[in-house]
Design a protein around this motif. Sequence first.
Motif, PDB file in Angstrom:
ATOM      1  N   THR A 216      -0.862  -2.849  -8.366  1.00  0.00           N
ATOM      2  CA  THR A 216       0.291  -3.555  -8.931  1.00  0.00           C
ATOM      3  C   THR A 216       1.279  -3.985  -7.837  1.00  0.00           C
ATOM      4  O   THR A 216       2.270  -4.648  -8.138  1.00  0.00           O
ATOM      5  N   MET A 217       0.986  -3.615  -6.574  1.00  0.00           N
ATOM      6  CA  MET A 217       1.900  -3.945  -5.467  1.00  0.00           C
ATOM      7  C   MET A 217       1.150  -4.624  -4.329  1.00  0.00           C
ATOM      8  O   MET A 217       1.153  -4.151  -3.186  1.00  0.00           O
ATOM      9  N   PRO A 218       0.483  -5.754  -4.581  1.00  0.00           N
ATOM     10  CA  PRO A 218      -0.226  -6.443  -3.488  1.00  0.00           C
ATOM     11  C   PRO A 218       0.760  -7.000  -2.467  1.00  0.00           C
ATOM     12  O   PRO A 218       1.785  -7.588  -2.825  1.00  0.00           O
ATOM     13  N   GLY A 219       0.474  -6.798  -1.186  1.00  0.00           N
ATOM     14  CA  GLY A 219       1.358  -7.274  -0.132  1.00  0.00           C
ATOM     15  C   GLY A 219       2.633  -6.476   0.007  1.00  0.00           C
ATOM     16  O   GLY A 219       3.540  -6.874   0.747  1.00  0.00           O
ATOM     17  N   MET A 220       2.720  -5.323  -0.679  1.00  0.00           N
ATOM     18  CA  MET A 220       3.927  -4.494  -0.613  1.00  0.00           C
ATOM     19  C   MET A 220       3.664  -3.100  -0.064  1.00  0.00           C
ATOM     20  O   MET A 220       4.466  -2.561   0.702  1.00  0.00           O
ATOM     21  N   SER A 244       4.292  -2.858   6.892  1.00  0.00           N
ATOM     22  CA  SER A 244       5.135  -3.285   8.001  1.00  0.00           C
ATOM     23  C   SER A 244       5.252  -4.809   7.995  1.00  0.00           C
ATOM     24  O   SER A 244       4.543  -5.504   7.246  1.00  0.00           O
ATOM     25  N   LYS A 245       6.138  -5.327   8.837  1.00  0.00           N
ATOM     26  CA  LYS A 245       6.318  -6.786   8.908  1.00  0.00           C
ATOM     27  C   LYS A 245       5.039  -7.485   9.347  1.00  0.00           C
ATOM     28  O   LYS A 245       4.669  -8.540   8.807  1.00  0.00           O
ATOM     29  N   ASN A 246       4.356  -6.905  10.308  1.00  0.00           N
ATOM     30  CA  ASN A 246       3.096  -7.512  10.771  1.00  0.00           C
ATOM     31  C   ASN A 246       2.028  -7.478   9.687  1.00  0.00           C
ATOM     32  O   ASN A 246       1.255  -8.436   9.537  1.00  0.00           O
ATOM     33  N   GLU A 247       1.987  -6.370   8.941  1.00  0.00           N
ATOM     34  CA  GLU A 247       0.993  -6.272   7.857  1.00  0.00           C
ATOM     35  C   GLU A 247       1.305  -7.270   6.742  1.00  0.00           C
ATOM     36  O   GLU A 247       0.386  -7.865   6.162  1.00  0.00           O
ATOM     37  N   GLU A 248       2.581  -7.452   6.448  1.00  0.00           N
ATOM     38  CA  GLU A 248       2.939  -8.444   5.433  1.00  0.00           C
ATOM     39  C   GLU A 248       2.548  -9.852   5.876  1.00  0.00           C
ATOM     40  O   GLU A 248       2.055 -10.661   5.073  1.00  0.00           O
ATOM     41  N   LYS A 249       2.766 -10.135   7.169  1.00  0.00           N
ATOM     42  CA  LYS A 249       2.412 -11.453   7.694  1.00  0.00           C
ATOM     43  C   LYS A 249       0.905 -11.662   7.656  1.00  0.00           C
ATOM     44  O   LYS A 249       0.423 -12.748   7.262  1.00  0.00           O
ATOM     45  N   ALA A 250       0.141 -10.633   8.041  1.00  0.00           N
ATOM     46  CA  ALA A 250      -1.318 -10.743   8.015  1.00  0.00           C
ATOM     47  C   ALA A 250      -1.831 -10.915   6.587  1.00  0.00           C
ATOM     48  O   ALA A 250      -2.769 -11.690   6.343  1.00  0.00           O
ATOM     49  N   TYR A 251      -1.211 -10.223   5.642  1.00  0.00           N
ATOM     50  CA  TYR A 251      -1.620 -10.353   4.243  1.00  0.00           C
ATOM     51  C   TYR A 251      -1.362 -11.778   3.737  1.00  0.00           C
ATOM     52  O   TYR A 251      -2.192 -12.370   3.041  1.00  0.00           O
ATOM     53  N   GLY A 252      -0.186 -12.325   4.087  1.00  0.00           N
ATOM     54  CA  GLY A 252       0.115 -13.688   3.667  1.00  0.00           C
ATOM     55  C   GLY A 252      -0.856 -14.702   4.244  1.00  0.00           C
ATOM     56  O   GLY A 252      -1.287 -15.635   3.543  1.00  0.00           O
ATOM     57  N   GLU A 253      -1.229 -14.547   5.512  1.00  0.00           N
ATOM     58  CA  GLU A 253      -2.197 -15.458   6.119  1.00  0.00           C
ATOM     59  C   GLU A 253      -3.569 -15.327   5.458  1.00  0.00           C
ATOM     60  O   GLU A 253      -4.274 -16.325   5.264  1.00  0.00           O
ATOM     61  N   THR A 254      -3.947 -14.111   5.111  1.00  0.00           N
ATOM     62  CA  THR A 254      -5.238 -13.898   4.428  1.00  0.00           C
ATOM     63  C   THR A 254      -5.247 -14.585   3.069  1.00  0.00           C
ATOM     64  O   THR A 254      -6.246 -15.214   2.681  1.00  0.00           O
ATOM     65  N   GLN A 255      -4.135 -14.479   2.346  1.00  0.00           N
ATOM     66  CA  GLN A 255      -4.051 -15.128   1.039  1.00  0.00           C
ATOM     67  C   GLN A 255      -4.138 -16.638   1.161  1.00  0.00           C
ATOM     68  O   GLN A 255      -4.805 -17.311   0.359  1.00  0.00           O
TER      69      GLN A 255
END
Length: 278
Positions: A216-220, A244-255
């Motif tokens: 229920t918390m993708p990218g969070m 972390s900020k880097n993990e959030e950025k990597a998740y957004g790029e993957t999406q």
Amino acid sequence: MAALFLKRLTLQTVKSENSCVRCFGKHIVQKTAPAQSFPIASAPRLSFLIHAEAFSTVEDTQNEGKKKKKSQTAFGNIGRKISQRIIHLFDEKGNDMGNMHRADVIRLMDERDLRLVQRNASTEPAEYQLMTGMQILQERQRLREMKKASPKTGPTLTKELTFSSNIGQHDLDTKTKQIQQWIKKERQVRITIKKGKNVDVSENKMEEIFHQILQTMPGMATFLSRPQAVQGGKALMCVLRPLSKNEEKAYGETQKTQKRDTLNQDQGNDKESNVLHQ
């Protein structure tokens, strides 16, 4: 007759001596009175001056300490106030100019219309660099951005949540929303699921509840520690943490990549369908 004259002479001598003693005593009193009153009158004034001087000295020391601390932490032009005679200098392009006398440095500043900033005060000699006003402004902006992007120091707060494995879906949704709020506030969450009484539940079934909450918390959020048995196998426990900020950025790029691939695949299928219809 001679006896009478001698008696008068003796009385005059005694009177003269008494008069001299009174004059001399009065003279002594006049001389000593100011000397005695001077310390009494000046003593409070002297202590007041000493107190005022001590107070102003402490205040000045504190102000100097604050100014010194501010000057050490602030990045900017130091002007002509170069405390060392010899410094290690870099030009505005970052080229090493070697050791140089401060008088020569000031002359270069005037000739090129440049500012002087301190790069490293711990070296011997200290390192300085010539920079333009625009370069100083850009460096300040970069330092501010780095400070904002750097993670905040301090202890990480951990929230705890415990519930039974036979929890209802409505209660589970409520607890999941509470976990989401904690994650948004940069908190870690320790979740413990106990086996319900008179209910035979496998560990795999309990692990599914953990994954259901995390989905229920993708990218969070993600697992800090994966589900593991605790309390002698009577419960499972895991810890969730915010990305972390880097993990959030990597998740957004993957999406974005997945959406682009899906879009390209759909367009390819449409072209194949049009060819078949023709």
